[in-house]
Design an enzyme around this catalytic site. Structure first.
Site, PDB file in Angstrom:
ATOM      1  N   ASP A   5      72.982 115.430 124.103  1.00 13.59           N
ATOM      2  CA  ASP A   5      74.152 115.001 124.861  1.00 13.59           C
ATOM      3  C   ASP A   5      75.417 115.016 124.018  1.00 13.59           C
ATOM      4  O   ASP A   5      75.373 115.153 122.791  1.00 13.59           O
ATOM      5  CB  ASP A   5      73.927 113.582 125.391  1.00 13.59           C
ATOM      6  CG  ASP A   5      73.259 113.564 126.761  1.00 13.59           C
ATOM      7  OD1 ASP A   5      73.115 114.641 127.368  1.00 13.59           O
ATOM      8  OD2 ASP A   5      72.898 112.470 127.227  1.00 13.59           O
ATOM      9  N   TYR A  32      63.438 112.596 116.243  1.00 15.00           N
ATOM     10  CA  TYR A  32      64.782 112.040 116.325  1.00 15.00           C
ATOM     11  C   TYR A  32      64.860 110.804 115.441  1.00 15.00           C
ATOM     12  O   TYR A  32      63.890 110.049 115.317  1.00 15.00           O
ATOM     13  CB  TYR A  32      65.124 111.624 117.760  1.00 15.00           C
ATOM     14  CG  TYR A  32      65.441 112.766 118.697  1.00 15.00           C
ATOM     15  CD1 TYR A  32      66.759 113.191 118.889  1.00 15.00           C
ATOM     16  CD2 TYR A  32      64.434 113.412 119.413  1.00 15.00           C
ATOM     17  CE1 TYR A  32      67.060 114.228 119.753  1.00 15.00           C
ATOM     18  CE2 TYR A  32      64.723 114.460 120.287  1.00 15.00           C
ATOM     19  CZ  TYR A  32      66.044 114.856 120.449  1.00 15.00           C
ATOM     20  OH  TYR A  32      66.338 115.890 121.309  1.00 15.00           O
TER      21      TYR A  32
END
Length: 329
Positions: A66, A130
């Site tokens: 994003d 992540y």
């Protein structure tokens, strides 16, 4: 990637690793049309125009991130189709050319590999990791170093119950329906994922924080590994674990939230800010040694006398058991 190569031309497929600071971008994916927002992919494909491929180069991104999310190492595949009589670019030349023509200083191509013509950067990935960075002891935004802004979530609290966060993270490990941690807009047809690792650990003192401030500020890292994630799953899991660290939720309640499969519950609608999230790595079966030893990739493409062997990269292929696997954050 469309139709086959034109007569007399040679098409080569590459896997490229690249990194970026996501602050200035509307995510990694290209933004098409006349909009002012721009994705990392726009800059990569603009740089690839200078390769003079017969067919325009398109990057197929492994893990979509994003706006505001960073990447230490993302991946993509691309095809370069050179004119008749021109050999394929070596991975080293491709990497250097892309970096030379990139017009944004917050993007860097790390490495490239020749891969089989049906290799797919998204579907062939076997692991994605992540990490999320937190800072505690920061009551006001102006108390955080300018070099750390947009690179961590600054919390007002001085204290996190890390033991409780680690206990709560254990409930998330394994194969579950993670519907409760999925944001609307996910293209995934299944919300079942296998979380292989979820950890909470202290970070060393930031080198960008002055000594007199380091006594007040502390940094923490959360890491999550899976083959693929749901849309904003990592940021929603992070928000829940932070709530546990702040003692507004208990570890047992995290298990209840997971089992509820309800993404609209009172607690699970929280989403950690994008700017604290980093895509750390994307791995492929059979490519781990290549990532550690770049010279191995060159050897794979050479014959016994060091000359490039035409077609040799066609023997490198990777498969995945989940054709819909992908990274969405």
């Amino acid at each position: 990637m469309g139709s086959g190569p034109a007569a007399g031309t040679v098409r080569a497929r590459y896997l490229v690793y690249f990194q970026y600071v996501g602050t200035d971008f509307n995510g990694v994916a290209a933004v098409r049309g006349a909009q002012r927002a721009v994705g990392v992919q726009n800059y990569l494909e603009e740089a690839a125009e200078r390769l003079k491929s017969v067919v325009p180069v398109k990057f197929v991104i492994s893990s979509r991130t994003d706006a505001g999310v960073h990447a230490l190492s993302n991946a993509a595949h691309l095809d370069v189709q050179r004119r008749s009589g021109q050999p394929p670019f070596s991975p080293e030349v491709l990497t250097q050319a892309l970096n030379t023509h990139l017009k944004h200083p917050a993007i860097r191509v790390l490495q490239a590999f020749r891969v089989h013509s049906d290799f797919h950067a998204r579907y062939a990935a076997t692991s994605r990791t992540y990490l999320y960075r937190l800072a505690t002891g920061c009551p006001r935004p102006d108390q955080l170093s300018v070099f750390e802004r947009n690179r961590c979530w600054a919390l007002r609290a001085d204290y996190l119950d890390v033991a409780a966060m680690q206990e709560a993270a254990q409930h998330l490990l394994g194969t579950h329906d993670f519907s409760a941690f999925q944001s609307a807009g996910s293209p995934s047809t299944s919300s079942v994922r296998t979380l292989r690792r979820a950890s909470v650990s202290p970070d060393p003192a930031s080198p960008f924080v002055l000594p007199q401030e380091s006594r007040r500020l502390r940094f923490w890292t959360l890491e999550f590994e899976s083959q693929s994630f749901l849309y904003r799953q990592v940021r929603r899991m992070t928000a829940i674990l932070v709530a546990v660290g702040l003692r507004t939720l208990t570890p047992t309640e995290v298990k209840v939230i997971l089992e509820s499969r309800d993404p609209l519950g009172r607690h699970q609608t929280r989403v950690a800010p994008a700017h604290g999230l980093f895509l750390k790595s994307v791995l492929y079966e059979g490519l781990r040694d290549l990532a550690r030893n770049p010279s191995y990739a060159q050897q794979e493409n050479q014959g016994p006398e060091g000359r490039e062997t035409p077609g040799q990269p066609e023997d490198l292929r990777w498969e995945t058991s989940d054709p819909k696997a992908g990274g969405l954050e």
